[in-house]
Write a protein that holds these residues in place. Structure first.
Motif, PDB file in Angstrom:
ATOM      1  N   HIS A 128     -15.093  42.313 -48.225  1.00  0.00           N
ATOM      2  CA  HIS A 128     -13.754  41.958 -47.747  1.00  0.00           C
ATOM      3  C   HIS A 128     -12.905  41.357 -48.865  1.00  0.00           C
ATOM      4  CE1 HIS A 128     -14.620  42.817 -43.664  1.00  0.00           C
ATOM      5  NE2 HIS A 128     -13.522  42.233 -43.235  1.00  0.00           N
ATOM      6  N   ARG A 178      -4.875  36.933 -45.919  1.00  0.00           N
ATOM      7  CA  ARG A 178      -5.029  35.479 -46.076  1.00  0.00           C
ATOM      8  C   ARG A 178      -6.453  35.021 -45.775  1.00  0.00           C
ATOM      9  NH1 ARG A 178       0.146  35.916 -44.462  1.00  0.00           N
ATOM     10  NH2 ARG A 178       1.694  34.901 -45.796  1.00  0.00           N
ATOM     11  N   LYS A 179      -7.036  35.620 -44.725  1.00  0.00           N
ATOM     12  CA  LYS A 179      -8.415  35.283 -44.350  1.00  0.00           C
ATOM     13  C   LYS A 179      -9.378  35.654 -45.480  1.00  0.00           C
ATOM     14  CE  LYS A 179      -8.631  36.508 -39.730  1.00  0.00           C
ATOM     15  NZ  LYS A 179      -9.205  37.497 -38.807  1.00  0.00           N
ATOM     16  N   ARG A 180      -9.150  36.839 -46.036  1.00  0.00           N
ATOM     17  CA  ARG A 180     -10.014  37.313 -47.125  1.00  0.00           C
ATOM     18  C   ARG A 180      -9.883  36.407 -48.346  1.00  0.00           C
ATOM     19  NH1 ARG A 180     -10.555  43.434 -46.685  1.00  0.00           N
ATOM     20  NH2 ARG A 180      -9.680  43.979 -44.678  1.00  0.00           N
ATOM     21  N   TYR A 232      -9.541  42.648 -50.956  1.00  0.00           N
ATOM     22  CA  TYR A 232      -8.339  41.811 -51.080  1.00  0.00           C
ATOM     23  C   TYR A 232      -7.831  41.801 -52.525  1.00  0.00           C
ATOM     24  CZ  TYR A 232      -5.736  37.715 -52.376  1.00  0.00           C
ATOM     25  OH  TYR A 232      -4.810  36.902 -52.972  1.00  0.00           O
ATOM     26  N   ALA A 246      -9.050  33.278 -48.390  1.00  0.00           N
ATOM     27  CA  ALA A 246      -9.681  31.981 -48.123  1.00  0.00           C
ATOM     28  C   ALA A 246     -11.184  32.034 -48.405  1.00  0.00           C
ATOM     29  CB  ALA A 246      -9.414  31.574 -46.668  1.00  0.00           C
ATOM     30  N   ASP A 297      -4.671  41.129 -42.844  1.00  0.00           N
ATOM     31  CA  ASP A 297      -5.510  39.915 -42.805  1.00  0.00           C
ATOM     32  C   ASP A 297      -5.873  39.395 -44.196  1.00  0.00           C
ATOM     33  OD1 ASP A 297      -7.149  41.950 -43.589  1.00  0.00           O
ATOM     34  OD2 ASP A 297      -8.810  41.430 -42.256  1.00  0.00           O
TER      35      ASP A 297
END
Ligand SMILES: [Zn+2]
Length: 233
Positions: free
Chosen positions: A188, A222-224, A192, A226, A220
């Motif tokens: 993931h 931002r999640k990756r 990114y 993080a 998504d």
């Protein structure tokens, strides 16, 4: 330690308070960033000023890292942990005939003539990572580009090399460089970094246009990011 985000990289700096009028930033040969700020300046103000200078700092660090020695090598002995695509594996050094390292189950098998010859073990491990990086990162680049191309992102030239302090970079001429060690990060996160750099082929900055394109290509992200930010290689 203070940290600012600059694209896919983090810049950490030491803050020093001094009796001075203007803020001064020093990037030392050992890649340490020191910020000397007026005693009265507030934290947000300092952070904003350092942020404005982020491109300059990044450029300095890039130039310096070319002369910086690689991190201390591992021991390259049986039982040592290795990371690949975010998963841990164990190194298994065996005496045997010359053949490439091979991932079997949760082990990376390496065959060498002399098990104590850690230089040979290291060489085999490095070659294995390099091969995996080219195959894996190349494959994810193709997948990400298939999405990004629908938003007008041109095809990049891909380069893979060891980078000390960043996961990827993009040149104005359309060349994307990925850190060989990115192959150690979860899939993931790899996607990114690749998508982030691909979007730079259209916008060579971190403007709102850039982030809006990135969000369209990878909602998504931002999640990756993080997860990647917590990943230490
Ligand atoms: Zn960026």
């Amino acid at each position: 330690m203070n940290v600012i985000d600059f694209g896919t990289r983090k810049i950490t700096y030491n803050l020093h308070r001094e009796d001075r009028k203007r803020l001064r930033i020093v990037v030392a040969l050992d890649l340490i960033v020191d910020v000397f700020a007026p005693a009265t300046a507030d934290e947000d103000q300092i952070q904003a000023t350092v942020m404005k200078k982020a491109a300059w700092i990044a450029g300095k660090l890039d130039a310096l890292e070319r002369y910086h020695p690689l991190p201390a090598p591992k021991k390259y002995i049986s039982g040592e942990t290795l990371v690949y695509l975010g998963r841990q594996y164990r190194l298994k050094v065996e005496q045997g005939q010359n053949q490439p390292a091979k991932l079997i189950g949760r082990f990376l098998w390496v065959w060498v003539e002399d098990k104590n010859d850690t230089r040979s073990v290291r060489k085999k491990v490095d070659i294995w990572y390099r091969k995996r990086a080219h195959e894996t990162l190349g494959r994810y680049m193709a997948r990400c580009h298939a999405i990004a191309s629908r938003h007008g992102v041109p095809e990049p030239v891909l380069l893979i090399r060891i980078m000390r302090r960043r996961w990827g970079s993009c040149s104005p001429k359309g060349r994307i460089t990925l850190n060989l060690n990115l192959v150690k990060a979860p899939v993931h996160c790899i996607e990114y970094v690749i998508m982030h750099e691909l979007c730079h082929l259209k916008y060579h900055n971190h403007s709102r246009f850039f982030y809006s394109l990135l969000t369209r290509c990878q909602p998504d992200w931002r999640k990756r990011k993080a997860i990647l930010d917590k990943t230490v290689i």
